[in-house]
Motif scaffolding. Structure first.
Motif: not given
Length: 304
Positions: A71-72, A63-65, A41-43
């Motif tokens: 969601r870069v 650190w999410t690879p 969730d971006a919010s």
């Protein structure tokens, strides 16, 4: 380093601008190992960054690879809106987090994927990663870990990017260093060992610090781990042994319930509670170094 920069999602910045830093966390992550607990969730991610900023936070290293819902494309807007610098990762986690088909598609070209994401950008976003994240196993390294670490070392040699390592339950630090820094020739100060707090072995921690690696104590978001109550003893022991410049702290928020808006500690907890707790025992000067100076060095690179 001379002319070293930190690669954020808004571009390269001088290390001093990173500010007080959460050295290991997640704004977005999705894995079959965490069904129904995704951070997507971006919010909510924006609210967490705003909360971190409200207690003085300046930078977050995600650190999410590769392949785990980074969601870069959303990260620059979140960084700009919150005023918090964000560094994103390339790399690959343990095999259990991926489908066999995806892993097979990367055979023969993993290092090239890492290099591309560090130099050209992640997918069509053009946003460049600032570190390589890989993972070890429980008290050892399986074939997948050796494959990903070999690719990480190759990408490091091509770019200079630091390598951050998930240690499974805090174990296997010396095996990781034997491979990355021994067999593969990565300089130890370019390696960041994560989750050392989960296996509070002071001897191994000191050996890893003595080798020259950075030690990340992360995860107050995790229940039933040897985190907050043992961590100050480990940090003090390492600082008194002369390794205060090798220490990092992070939150490692990996499920929605751990976020501050959902009643968890979240990112703000590092500066709201962990920092003051350490300052009582270790002094404000060391805490300032751990939150500001150490991550500025650990994540800075003379980009090639």
């Amino acid at each position: 380093m001379v002319n070293a920069l930190i690669r954020t999602v808004l571009g390269d910045v001088e290390p001093r601008l990173l500010g007080l830093c959460d050295a290991h966390d997640h704004l977005f992550i999705r894995s079959p190992q965490l069904p129904g607990q995704e951070l997507g969730d971006a919010s909510a991610a924006r609210a967490e960054l705003n909360a971190f900023r409200s207690v003085g936070g300046g930078g977050v290293v995600q650190w999410t690879p590769y392949g785990l819902g980074r969601r870069v494309a959303d990260l620059p807007l979140l960084s700009r809106a919150s005023g918090v610098h964000v560094v994103c990762a390339t790399g690959l986690h343990q095999a259990a987090h991926y489908s066999p088909e995806l892993l097979e598609s990367l055979r023969g070209g993993l290092a090239e994927v890492f290099v591309s994401e560090l130099t050209e950008g992640v997918g069509p976003s053009g946003i460049r990663a600032g570190l390589i994240k890989v993972a070890g196993g429980f008290h050892g390294l399986d074939a997948h870990a050796r494959w990903t670490m070999t690719a990480a070392a190759e990408a490091h040699r091509a770019t200079g990017a630091p390598i951050a390592v998930h240690l499974e339950l805090g174990t296997g630090a010396l095996d990781v260093l034997d491979l990355l820094c021994g067999a593969l020739g990565v300089e130890p100060h370019r390696v960041i060992l994560g989750h050392l707090n989960r296996s509070p072995d002071l001897v191994v921690q000191r050996q890893a610090a003595d080798a020259g690696a950075y030690l990340a104590f992360d995860g107050p978001s995790r229940a039933h781990h040897a985190t907050d109550w043992r961590m100050p003893d480990a940090v003090r022991a390492l600082a008194e042994a002369g390794f205060g410049d090798r220490l990092l702290l992070g939150g490692d928020t990996v499920v929605a319930g751990a976020r501050s808006a959902d009643g968890g500690p979240g990112m703000p907890y590092l500066l709201r509670r962990v920092g003051p707790r350490l300052a009582v025992e270790l002094g404000e000067e060391l805490v300032e170094r751990v939150f500001r100076e150490n991550p500025a060095r650990a994540f800075s690179v003379e980009w090639r």
